[in-house]
Design a protein around this motif. Structure first.
Motif, PDB file in Angstrom:
ATOM      1  N   ILE A 109       0.861  -1.175   0.000  1.00  0.00           N
ATOM      2  CA  ILE A 109       0.000   0.000   0.000  1.00  0.00           C
ATOM      3  C   ILE A 109       0.899   1.227   0.000  1.00  0.00           C
ATOM      4  CG2 ILE A 109      -1.870   1.237   1.195  1.00  0.00           C
ATOM      5  CD1 ILE A 109      -2.845  -1.541   0.881  1.00  0.00           C
ATOM      6  N   GLU A 110       0.622   2.134  -0.943  1.00  0.00           N
ATOM      7  CA  GLU A 110       1.354   3.402  -0.960  1.00  0.00           C
ATOM      8  C   GLU A 110       0.354   4.498  -0.636  1.00  0.00           C
ATOM      9  OE1 GLU A 110       3.787   4.185  -4.455  1.00  0.00           O
ATOM     10  OE2 GLU A 110       3.340   6.324  -4.243  1.00  0.00           O
ATOM     11  N   ILE A 111       0.717   5.368   0.284  1.00  0.00           N
ATOM     12  CA  ILE A 111      -0.177   6.467   0.648  1.00  0.00           C
ATOM     13  C   ILE A 111       0.657   7.727   0.851  1.00  0.00           C
ATOM     14  CG2 ILE A 111      -0.253   5.556   3.054  1.00  0.00           C
ATOM     15  CD1 ILE A 111      -3.077   6.930   3.212  1.00  0.00           C
ATOM     16  N   GLY A 112       0.372   8.730   0.023  1.00  0.00           N
ATOM     17  CA  GLY A 112       1.111   9.995   0.119  1.00  0.00           C
ATOM     18  C   GLY A 112       2.616   9.795   0.107  1.00  0.00           C
ATOM     19  N   LYS A 199      -5.773   4.337  -6.506  1.00  0.00           N
ATOM     20  CA  LYS A 199      -5.439   3.611  -7.738  1.00  0.00           C
ATOM     21  C   LYS A 199      -5.123   2.162  -7.376  1.00  0.00           C
ATOM     22  CE  LYS A 199      -2.274   3.837 -11.695  1.00  0.00           C
ATOM     23  NZ  LYS A 199      -3.259   3.419 -12.693  1.00  0.00           N
ATOM     24  N   PHE A 200      -5.883   1.249  -7.965  1.00  0.00           N
ATOM     25  CA  PHE A 200      -5.613  -0.167  -7.755  1.00  0.00           C
ATOM     26  C   PHE A 200      -4.635  -0.609  -8.828  1.00  0.00           C
ATOM     27  CE2 PHE A 200      -9.643   0.638  -5.767  1.00  0.00           C
ATOM     28  CZ  PHE A 200      -9.620  -0.151  -4.625  1.00  0.00           C
ATOM     29  N   CYS A 201      -3.535  -1.200  -8.410  1.00  0.00           N
ATOM     30  CA  CYS A 201      -2.529  -1.656  -9.361  1.00  0.00           C
ATOM     31  C   CYS A 201      -2.421  -3.172  -9.240  1.00  0.00           C
ATOM     32  CB  CYS A 201      -1.178  -1.022  -9.061  1.00  0.00           C
ATOM     33  SG  CYS A 201      -1.233   0.753  -8.877  1.00  0.00           S
ATOM     34  N   PRO A 202      -3.322  -3.886  -9.941  1.00  0.00           N
ATOM     35  CA  PRO A 202      -3.277  -5.336  -9.856  1.00  0.00           C
ATOM     36  C   PRO A 202      -1.902  -5.831 -10.310  1.00  0.00           C
ATOM     37  CG  PRO A 202      -5.241  -4.601 -11.032  1.00  0.00           C
ATOM     38  CD  PRO A 202      -4.358  -3.415 -10.848  1.00  0.00           C
ATOM     39  N   PRO A 203      -1.328  -6.919  -9.789  1.00  0.00           N
ATOM     40  CA  PRO A 203      -2.072  -7.804  -8.897  1.00  0.00           C
ATOM     41  C   PRO A 203      -1.949  -7.511  -7.407  1.00  0.00           C
ATOM     42  CG  PRO A 203      -0.008  -8.834  -9.525  1.00  0.00           C
ATOM     43  CD  PRO A 203      -0.039  -7.494 -10.206  1.00  0.00           C
ATOM     44  N   ASN A 204      -1.049  -6.647  -6.940  1.00  0.00           N
ATOM     45  CA  ASN A 204      -0.890  -6.619  -5.483  1.00  0.00           C
ATOM     46  C   ASN A 204      -0.471  -5.267  -4.900  1.00  0.00           C
ATOM     47  OD1 ASN A 204       1.683  -6.617  -6.442  1.00  0.00           O
ATOM     48  ND2 ASN A 204       2.469  -8.155  -5.027  1.00  0.00           N
ATOM     49  N   LYS A 205      -0.874  -4.171  -5.549  1.00  0.00           N
ATOM     50  CA  LYS A 205      -0.503  -2.866  -4.995  1.00  0.00           C
ATOM     51  C   LYS A 205      -1.690  -1.904  -5.071  1.00  0.00           C
ATOM     52  CE  LYS A 205       3.008   0.729  -5.158  1.00  0.00           C
ATOM     53  NZ  LYS A 205       4.202   1.268  -5.790  1.00  0.00           N
ATOM     54  N   VAL A 206      -1.800  -1.044  -4.074  1.00  0.00           N
ATOM     55  CA  VAL A 206      -2.847  -0.024  -4.047  1.00  0.00           C
ATOM     56  C   VAL A 206      -2.176   1.302  -3.717  1.00  0.00           C
ATOM     57  CG1 VAL A 206      -4.911   0.779  -2.823  1.00  0.00           C
ATOM     58  CG2 VAL A 206      -4.632  -1.654  -3.295  1.00  0.00           C
ATOM     59  N   ILE A 207      -2.492   2.354  -4.485  1.00  0.00           N
ATOM     60  CA  ILE A 207      -1.898   3.673  -4.213  1.00  0.00           C
ATOM     61  C   ILE A 207      -3.012   4.652  -3.830  1.00  0.00           C
ATOM     62  CG2 ILE A 207      -0.520   5.583  -5.133  1.00  0.00           C
ATOM     63  CD1 ILE A 207       0.626   3.642  -7.195  1.00  0.00           C
ATOM     64  N   ILE A 208      -2.895   5.242  -2.660  1.00  0.00           N
ATOM     65  CA  ILE A 208      -3.865   6.257  -2.239  1.00  0.00           C
ATOM     66  C   ILE A 208      -3.184   7.606  -2.461  1.00  0.00           C
ATOM     67  CG2 ILE A 208      -5.293   7.118  -0.327  1.00  0.00           C
ATOM     68  CD1 ILE A 208      -4.777   4.136   0.809  1.00  0.00           C
ATOM     69  N   GLY A 247      -0.372   1.966   8.403  1.00  0.00           N
ATOM     70  CA  GLY A 247       0.314   3.132   7.883  1.00  0.00           C
ATOM     71  C   GLY A 247       0.453   4.186   8.966  1.00  0.00           C
ATOM     72  N   LEU A 248      -0.415   5.202   8.884  1.00  0.00           N
ATOM     73  CA  LEU A 248      -0.393   6.291   9.866  1.00  0.00           C
ATOM     74  C   LEU A 248      -1.419   5.987  10.968  1.00  0.00           C
ATOM     75  CD1 LEU A 248       0.363   9.144  10.834  1.00  0.00           C
ATOM     76  CD2 LEU A 248      -1.338  10.045   9.221  1.00  0.00           C
ATOM     77  N   ILE A 249      -0.923   5.806  12.176  1.00  0.00           N
ATOM     78  CA  ILE A 249      -1.787   5.404  13.286  1.00  0.00           C
ATOM     79  C   ILE A 249      -1.721   6.512  14.346  1.00  0.00           C
ATOM     80  CG2 ILE A 249      -2.259   3.569  14.970  1.00  0.00           C
ATOM     81  CD1 ILE A 249      -2.279   2.597  11.990  1.00  0.00           C
ATOM     82  N   ILE A 250      -2.870   7.158  14.592  1.00  0.00           N
ATOM     83  CA  ILE A 250      -2.884   8.298  15.521  1.00  0.00           C
ATOM     84  C   ILE A 250      -3.794   7.992  16.708  1.00  0.00           C
ATOM     85  CG2 ILE A 250      -3.569  10.729  15.792  1.00  0.00           C
ATOM     86  CD1 ILE A 250      -2.781  11.202  12.898  1.00  0.00           C
ATOM     87  N   GLY A 251      -3.339   8.334  17.891  1.00  0.00           N
ATOM     88  CA  GLY A 251      -4.154   8.202  19.098  1.00  0.00           C
ATOM     89  C   GLY A 251      -4.144   6.792  19.667  1.00  0.00           C
TER      90      GLY A 251
END
Ligand SMILES: [Zn+2]
Length: 289
Positions: A109-112, A199-208, A247-251
């Motif tokens: 998973i890619e995010i920002g 963005k879903f990048c089959p087969p195994n990656k997701v980009i937010i 990923g980003l975990i707050i609190g």
């Protein structure tokens, strides 16, 4: 009464048991049987008021638009029935832009611009790109070789306005513009700015790439190059971790999630309505930065 996730769950007496949802998803090819869009509602083909039962063969998948057309009488019951027997995503020889099939032993998973990678641990493997105070705002669950999207969007007043649960459009307070072009899913508030872009990048990656997440006075903006926590102007970019489900975990979290960034406490917004609306406008502009 304040609307919380718990009260939404309780109010939804038509909630379909999970094993039946799973059967329906597989039978319908993980998308609307008419157009294939992988965000949908479970539709009882027989009138619910008459049958009041959850039988997998009597339930189909329709996207928001086709569901509204059926309810409004524009899409005849017979057409839905035929499509249910020959779902869009399972047709032979049809290109399948919406078939977001997963394969491999890891998920990334890619995010920002930050990434985390975890091992496929079988049905139900859950990844949580953003969580605040024990509430996963976005999550992806691996099920039957597909990644199911979970998303909760809260407003400035901490009320949920959109809830997508395992790809099911589960609850929304207004009409949202949900589009899938190629493999990029965007959710916009009617005629307004993008609230999330995945963005879903089959087969195994997701980009937010873009998103605005609010919860308990915390505001998080996801942009292609970084994540900005506006409360303290904290920028997060370029992290890369493996063997990690978060990923980003707050609190505070009762069940801790390992992430590329964990933040115990940050200053919180406590604004009035006028201030909150002004703040919303500014923030939506900043997603495009
Ligand atoms: Zn559809």
């Amino acid at each position: 009464m304040e609307v919380t996730l718990e009260t939404i769950e309780q109010c939804n007496s038509r909630n379909i048991p999970l094993p039946i949802q799973r059967e329906v998803r597989q039978r319908c090819g993980f998308g609307c049987v008419i157009c294939g869009i992988p965000l949908y509602e479970y539709e009882h083909m027989e009138e619910w008021a008459e049958v009041q039962r959850h039988v997998s063969d009597e339930i189909t998948l329709l996207c928001d638009q086709h569901h509204r057309e059926k309810t409004g009488g524009l899409l005849p019951k017979e057409v839905v029935s035929l499509a249910n027997e020959n779902p869009h995503n399972l047709k032979e020889g049809v290109s399948k832009p919406y078939n977001l099939h997963f394969a491999g032993s890891t998920v990334t998973i890619e995010i920002g611009s930050n990434t985390f990678t975890c091992q496929d641990q079988g049905y139900g493997t859950a990844m949580v790109p953003i969580s605040v105070d024990g509430t996963p705002l976005i999550g992806l669950i691996l099920a039957d070789e597909h990644l199911l999207l979970n998303l909760v969007i809260f407003d400035e007043f901490n009320s949920p306005v959109l809830h997508i649960k395992n790809n099911q459009l589960y609850y929304s307070t207004e009409s949202w513009d949900i589009q899938l072009v190629g493999t990029t899913l965007t959710v916009r508030e009617a005629h307004r700015k993008i609230l999330i872009e995945i963005k879903f990048c089959p087969p195994n990656k997701v980009i937010i790439n873009r998103g605005r997440f609010l919860r308990n006075g915390v505001e998080i903006l996801v942009r292609p190059k970084n994540i900005l926590i506006t409360n303290n102007s904290f920028l997060i970019s370029g992290n890369s971790v493996t063997n990690c489900f978060g990923g980003l975990i707050i609190g505070h979290h009762d069940k801790p999630i390992g992430g590329f960034m964990a933040i115990g406490s940050i200053p919180r917004y406590m604004g009035d309505r006028k201030e909150a609306l002004k703040f919303e406008k500014e923030s939506l502009n900043r997603i495009d930065e």
